[in-house]
Design an enzyme around this catalytic site. Sequence first.
Site, PDB file in Angstrom:
ATOM      1  N   ARG A 241       0.779  -1.249   0.039  1.00 48.03           N
ATOM      2  CA  ARG A 241       0.122   0.106   0.042  1.00 48.03           C
ATOM      3  C   ARG A 241       0.822   1.212  -0.027  1.00 48.03           C
ATOM      4  O   ARG A 241       0.547   2.322   0.475  1.00 48.03           O
ATOM      5  CB  ARG A 241      -0.793  -0.095   1.307  1.00 48.03           C
TER       6      ARG A 241
ATOM      7  N   LYS B   6       1.816  11.583 -11.217  1.00 48.67           N
ATOM      8  CA  LYS B   6       1.329  10.536 -12.217  1.00 48.67           C
ATOM      9  C   LYS B   6       2.016   9.425 -12.401  1.00 48.67           C
ATOM     10  O   LYS B   6       3.155   9.407 -12.812  1.00 48.67           O
ATOM     11  CB  LYS B   6       1.038  11.124 -13.546  1.00 48.67           C
TER      12      LYS B   6
ATOM     13  N   HIS C 209       6.084  10.965 -28.699  1.00 48.30           N
ATOM     14  CA  HIS C 209       5.326  11.948 -28.035  1.00 48.30           C
ATOM     15  C   HIS C 209       5.630  13.503 -28.171  1.00 48.30           C
ATOM     16  O   HIS C 209       4.736  14.475 -28.513  1.00 48.30           O
ATOM     17  CB  HIS C 209       5.116  11.600 -26.651  1.00 48.30           C
TER      18      HIS C 209
ATOM     19  N   LYS D 115       6.437  23.120 -13.877  1.00 44.23           N
ATOM     20  CA  LYS D 115       5.634  22.223 -13.618  1.00 44.23           C
ATOM     21  C   LYS D 115       5.469  21.884 -12.139  1.00 44.23           C
ATOM     22  O   LYS D 115       4.134  21.637 -11.725  1.00 44.23           O
ATOM     23  CB  LYS D 115       6.094  20.739 -14.078  1.00 44.23           C
TER      24      LYS D 115
ATOM     25  N   GLU E 252       8.537  19.833 -24.804  1.00 48.15           N
ATOM     26  CA  GLU E 252       7.826  20.236 -23.610  1.00 48.15           C
ATOM     27  C   GLU E 252       8.644  21.450 -23.016  1.00 48.15           C
ATOM     28  O   GLU E 252       7.623  22.183 -22.238  1.00 48.15           O
ATOM     29  CB  GLU E 252       8.007  18.946 -22.464  1.00 48.15           C
TER      30      GLU E 252
ATOM     31  N   HIS F 144      -1.159  19.318 -26.590  1.00 45.39           N
ATOM     32  CA  HIS F 144      -1.554  17.587 -26.400  1.00 45.39           C
ATOM     33  C   HIS F 144      -2.807  17.196 -26.919  1.00 45.39           C
ATOM     34  O   HIS F 144      -2.870  15.982 -27.391  1.00 45.39           O
ATOM     35  CB  HIS F 144      -1.538  17.369 -25.008  1.00 45.39           C
TER      36      HIS F 144
ATOM     37  N   ASN G  40      -1.472  20.546 -20.662  1.00 44.49           N
ATOM     38  CA  ASN G  40      -2.072  19.852 -22.074  1.00 44.49           C
ATOM     39  C   ASN G  40      -1.893  20.634 -23.247  1.00 44.49           C
ATOM     40  O   ASN G  40      -2.271  20.266 -24.384  1.00 44.49           O
ATOM     41  CB  ASN G  40      -3.290  19.436 -21.853  1.00 44.49           C
TER      42      ASN G  40
ATOM     43  N   GLU H  44      -5.262  17.532 -10.620  1.00 44.71           N
ATOM     44  CA  GLU H  44      -5.858  17.818 -11.904  1.00 44.71           C
ATOM     45  C   GLU H  44      -7.309  18.175 -11.765  1.00 44.71           C
ATOM     46  O   GLU H  44      -8.078  17.678 -12.498  1.00 44.71           O
ATOM     47  CB  GLU H  44      -5.648  16.466 -12.875  1.00 44.71           C
TER      48      GLU H  44
ATOM     49  N   HIS I 224      -1.821  14.299 -29.425  1.00 46.97           N
ATOM     50  CA  HIS I 224      -2.260  13.128 -29.071  1.00 46.97           C
ATOM     51  C   HIS I 224      -3.055  12.252 -29.929  1.00 46.97           C
ATOM     52  O   HIS I 224      -2.925  11.195 -30.495  1.00 46.97           O
ATOM     53  CB  HIS I 224      -3.301  12.863 -27.682  1.00 46.97           C
TER      54      HIS I 224
ATOM     55  N   ARG J  84      -4.069  22.544 -13.739  1.00 45.50           N
ATOM     56  CA  ARG J  84      -3.066  21.685 -14.378  1.00 45.50           C
ATOM     57  C   ARG J  84      -3.459  21.280 -15.966  1.00 45.50           C
ATOM     58  O   ARG J  84      -2.729  20.841 -16.714  1.00 45.50           O
ATOM     59  CB  ARG J  84      -3.146  20.420 -13.485  1.00 45.50           C
TER      60      ARG J  84
HETATM   61  N1  LIG Z   1       4.134  10.578 -15.321  1.00 45.97           N
HETATM   62  C1  LIG Z   1       3.902  11.552 -16.218  1.00 45.97           C
HETATM   63  O1  LIG Z   1       3.290  12.551 -15.741  1.00 45.97           O
HETATM   64  C2  LIG Z   1       4.261  11.775 -17.552  1.00 45.97           C
HETATM   65  C3  LIG Z   1       4.163  12.599 -18.262  1.00 45.97           C
HETATM   66  C4  LIG Z   1       4.558  12.645 -19.659  1.00 45.97           C
HETATM   67  C5  LIG Z   1       5.139  11.423 -20.441  1.00 45.97           C
HETATM   68  N2  LIG Z   1       4.858  10.320 -19.433  1.00 45.97           N
HETATM   69  C6  LIG Z   1       5.288   8.888 -20.084  1.00 45.97           C
HETATM   70  O2  LIG Z   1       6.833   8.765 -19.993  1.00 45.97           O
HETATM   71  C7  LIG Z   1       6.900   7.781 -21.046  1.00 45.97           C
HETATM   72  C8  LIG Z   1       7.859   8.382 -22.129  1.00 45.97           C
HETATM   73  O3  LIG Z   1       9.116   8.480 -21.337  1.00 45.97           O
HETATM   74  P1  LIG Z   1      10.645   9.091 -22.269  1.00 45.97           P
HETATM   75  O4  LIG Z   1      10.145   9.752 -23.412  1.00 45.97           O
HETATM   76  O5  LIG Z   1      11.334   9.350 -21.062  1.00 45.97           O
HETATM   77  O6  LIG Z   1      10.495   7.633 -22.827  1.00 45.97           O
HETATM   78  P2  LIG Z   1      11.577   6.218 -22.435  1.00 45.97           P
HETATM   79  O7  LIG Z   1      11.385   5.978 -20.971  1.00 45.97           O
HETATM   80  O8  LIG Z   1      11.002   4.916 -23.196  1.00 45.97           O
HETATM   81  O9  LIG Z   1      12.965   6.560 -22.892  1.00 45.97           O
HETATM   82  C9  LIG Z   1      13.045   6.939 -24.332  1.00 45.97           C
HETATM   83  C10 LIG Z   1      14.614   5.926 -24.670  1.00 45.97           C
HETATM   84  O10 LIG Z   1      15.602   6.379 -24.324  1.00 45.97           O
HETATM   85  C11 LIG Z   1      16.382   5.523 -23.637  1.00 45.97           C
HETATM   86  N3  LIG Z   1      17.173   6.291 -22.658  1.00 45.97           N
HETATM   87  C12 LIG Z   1      16.640   6.739 -21.380  1.00 45.97           C
HETATM   88  N4  LIG Z   1      17.802   7.414 -20.706  1.00 45.97           N
HETATM   89  C13 LIG Z   1      18.658   7.422 -21.674  1.00 45.97           C
HETATM   90  C14 LIG Z   1      20.041   7.925 -21.596  1.00 45.97           C
HETATM   91  N5  LIG Z   1      20.203   8.762 -20.616  1.00 45.97           N
HETATM   92  N6  LIG Z   1      20.917   7.484 -22.546  1.00 45.97           N
HETATM   93  C15 LIG Z   1      20.624   6.615 -23.463  1.00 45.97           C
HETATM   94  N7  LIG Z   1      19.448   6.181 -23.620  1.00 45.97           N
HETATM   95  C16 LIG Z   1      18.524   6.449 -22.781  1.00 45.97           C
HETATM   96  C17 LIG Z   1      15.269   4.512 -22.984  1.00 45.97           C
HETATM   97  O11 LIG Z   1      15.925   3.329 -22.815  1.00 45.97           O
HETATM   98  C18 LIG Z   1      14.438   4.455 -24.103  1.00 45.97           C
HETATM   99  O12 LIG Z   1      14.787   3.706 -25.278  1.00 45.97           O
HETATM  100  C19 LIG Z   1       5.558   7.451 -21.768  1.00 45.97           C
HETATM  101  O13 LIG Z   1       5.004   6.085 -21.348  1.00 45.97           O
HETATM  102  C20 LIG Z   1       4.611   8.539 -21.184  1.00 45.97           C
HETATM  103  O14 LIG Z   1       3.169   8.111 -20.953  1.00 45.97           O
HETATM  104  C21 LIG Z   1       4.418  10.335 -17.919  1.00 45.97           C
HETATM  105 ZN   LIG Z   2       3.662  15.614 -22.972  1.00 47.51          ZN
END
Ligand SMILES: NC(=O)c1ccc[n+]([C@@H]2O[C@H](COP(=O)([O-])OP(=O)(O)OC[C@H]3O[C@@H](n4cnc5c(N)ncnc54)[C@H](O)[C@@H]3O)[C@@H](O)[C@H]2O)c1
Ligand SMILES: [Zn+2]
Lengths: 371, 371
Positions: free
Chosen positions: B123, B145, B269, B231, B187, B252, B249, B241, B256, B245
């Site tokens: 939990r 999130k 993205h 942020k 972003e 987005h 978006n 949200e 999206h 917040r």
């Molecule tokens: N929680 C939130 O508020 C929030 C906000 C935006 C996006 N997200 C989520 O985040 C995800 C996307 O995140 P992302 O863009 O970081 O993608 P990701 O985590 O898939 O990373 C992108 C690629 O880069 C590689 N990588 C990461 N760091 C590296 C480094 N320092 N050197 C070399 N390679 C590296 C990873 O292994 C991966 O292949 C999505 O699932 C999305 O839904 C969440």
């Molecule tokens: Zn985004």
Amino acid sequence: MTQSVIPVNLPQNAYEIALASDSLDRLGSWIKSLNLGRKLMLVSNPTVFGYYGKRAVASLETAGFEVHHHLFPDGEEYKTLDAVSQLYDAALEVGLERNSTFIALGGGVVGDMTGFAAATWLRGINFIQVPTTLLAMVDASIGGKTGVNHPQGKNLIGAFYQPSLVLIDPIVLGTLPEREFRAGIAEVIKYGVIWDADLFRQLEAAKRLASPSDISNQLLHEILMRSCQAKAEVVSQDEKEAGLRAILNYGHTIGHAVESLTGYTELLHGEGVAIGMIAASRLALALNLWSAEEDARQAQVIGNAGLPTTIPPGVDIDAILAKLQTDKKVKDGQVRFVLPTSIGHAIVSDRVPPDLIHETLASLQKETVQT
Amino acid sequence: MTQSVIPVNLPQNAYEIALASDSLDRLGSWIKSLNLGRKLMLVSNPTVFGYYGKRAVASLETAGFEVHHHLFPDGEEYKTLDAVSQLYDAALEVGLERNSTFIALGGGVVGDMTGFAAATWLRGINFIQVPTTLLAMVDASIGGKTGVNHPQGKNLIGAFYQPSLVLIDPIVLGTLPEREFRAGIAEVIKYGVIWDADLFRQLEAAKRLASPSDISNQLLHEILMRSCQAKAEVVSQDEKEAGLRAILNYGHTIGHAVESLTGYTELLHGEGVAIGMIAASRLALALNLWSAEEDARQAQVIGNAGLPTTIPPGVDIDAILAKLQTDKKVKDGQVRFVLPTSIGHAIVSDRVPPDLIHETLASLQKETVQT
Ligand SMILES: NC(=O)c1ccc[n+]([C@@H]2O[C@H](COP(=O)([O-])OP(=O)(O)OC[C@H]3O[C@@H](n4cnc5c(N)ncnc54)[C@H](O)[C@@H]3O)[C@@H](O)[C@H]2O)c1
Ligand SMILES: [Zn+2]
Ligand SMILES: NC(=O)c1ccc[n+]([C@@H]2O[C@H](COP(=O)([O-])OP(=O)(O)OC[C@H]3O[C@@H](n4cnc5c(N)ncnc54)[C@H](O)[C@@H]3O)[C@@H](O)[C@H]2O)c1
Ligand SMILES: [Zn+2]
């Protein structure tokens, strides 16, 4: 008609417990007053839905809601991430949205799983509890603990998540197996011992407590109201289990150990708790925390409820002691016990000498042989 | 050495974002100062762990922690409940306790999944973010999130759960694929447009923004700090949200839709967001909310970052419009847009005429054909 509304005053998530006979037929209008979305998913199991599904659905539809339902298979063994995952699929299929609502109609198993799904679908949607076992009414539905079991341990996966409403209709206890009823009474006795001396005296006065038919509607209402109040008061003073809430584990330290050593099949949870309360009371007596008279009064009430008061003969005392060491409540190798200090009061102690625990447990098993 | 500590002032869960070059080597001492338990589970993927695992583990072990690790396979397609379930198994195996800690070392995928596991194991246990993509540093790691995808939709299963610390070491961006870096810059530009005009002007002054090598360490630090601040300010004013917040978006809504219509494979993205910001800016212009000059300045910065500014030729405009209708952000059939009103300010509007959306989208696709 007796009706009580018990407030649960959590700092961020205040809500109410509504307690009244035949309130199930007013479920729809209660929810309507909360101004939630139009779409609802009623979650239950075939046993409970067979008894009460129609009435719940009728009440919700009359109030103008779009009602869907999903049934988990009946049983603790289905309290799994996999079952919740199927509920997610159902939620997606009917298009539950952020302002939609999950309603749990059932015992603690349905309540815990539905609550977890509500906590995690779209990062949290509305949740309403309609508990149908005594245990769920006085314990599981209050306090916000939700979750599922891991193959290797109970309730390891979960979240704290509060409902918007708990609706209790005592009438549904009429169909509950009597042994399940008694298991719930164990938690009621617990509240009497640790929190509410008046409740304890009412239980004492009732003489027999082993089935709903032993108890007047008036007393049943009183039991439910005071038990819910006790739990609500404790959890609203300690929502995330940082301190006070520990006293709710009265009877649970040894209770859990005995439950688990009998493979969770021989004893119901409440039966383990009954044995655990007997043991904790003996420890308190040996430590001069409370009197032989108080110990006897508690044993009497537990007996009147038809609950076990001795450790099943097959269970090895050393195995219990070993089990206690693996309990989540152990801190730095010291087992933590909740010990009563008078009817209505309890403390938490991690200074019970291991020898005394052993001796006390042994004495609770010997008696079995003698009877 | 430049070091910044950015407070995230959530009413119940305040914590800090620590930003400094080579801070990865001080991860252990940072965590030590938080007084959490001795047991840690570092969660990553093979790519990131290959680059930075050793340093992180060394720093943690030097600080006296008992360090375990678990790797998810690399990729959004593994952001599933099933993968989290395997992390639960690992947590059980090494005996994580209530005061133990999950550390996410990776991009948003690792962060979202590890955060969800932290929210739901026992939990809720401690959680620390060490984001390694630009997107995760300025966006995913802040705001609480967490979650995983459902086969039929992104991030449908999740929870709000705050970390105890976010530690950002900009040096790790050196190994990030440049296209991923640019996606993160989208972003950053967003924060400049909706919240921080100074940040926008610094981006404007930089001319090229397409790779870390285009940017001085000083500017990179500034970008990270101001983005995190933006942020943090928005989410601490609206943790769950409910209102403000929504401005996050920006870009987005259409972003999206385009992402999803290209099957989440053609566009990252951030690339979708870039296109979405171009579109939203045009809408704002048509509605006289901001000027042609502001529209052009934003397009310039997005172009300087090597991000797309037009809708890919294969994408059908009517399909985008249809997609918008199924968006979570639709309220009573009206699509909600975040629209800029000046550099540094934006509003939310659900009164953009459908015809105007169609026209704007069509104009953003024609240009592709012309180039
Ligand atoms: N929680 C939130 O508020 C929030 C906000 C935006 C996006 N997200 C989520 O985040 C995800 C996307 O995140 P992302 O863009 O970081 O993608 P990701 O985590 O898939 O990373 C992108 C690629 O880069 C590689 N990588 C990461 N760091 C590296 C480094 N320092 N050197 C070399 N390679 C590296 C990873 O292994 C991966 O292949 C999505 O699932 C999305 O839904 C969440
Ligand atoms: Zn985004
Ligand atoms: N969340 C909490 O704070 C909390 C507290 C205590 C227990 N629990 C959990 O609760 C669960 C136990 O709950 P329980 O004791 O209610 O068991 P349960 O939900 O399994 O119900 C017991 C049996 O009674 C049946 N039943 C329920 N209502 C009925 C009715 N009105 N008429 C006829 N049959 C009925 C059920 O189908 C089931 O077969 C455990 O999983 C435990 O972990 C949770
Ligand atoms: Zn109990």
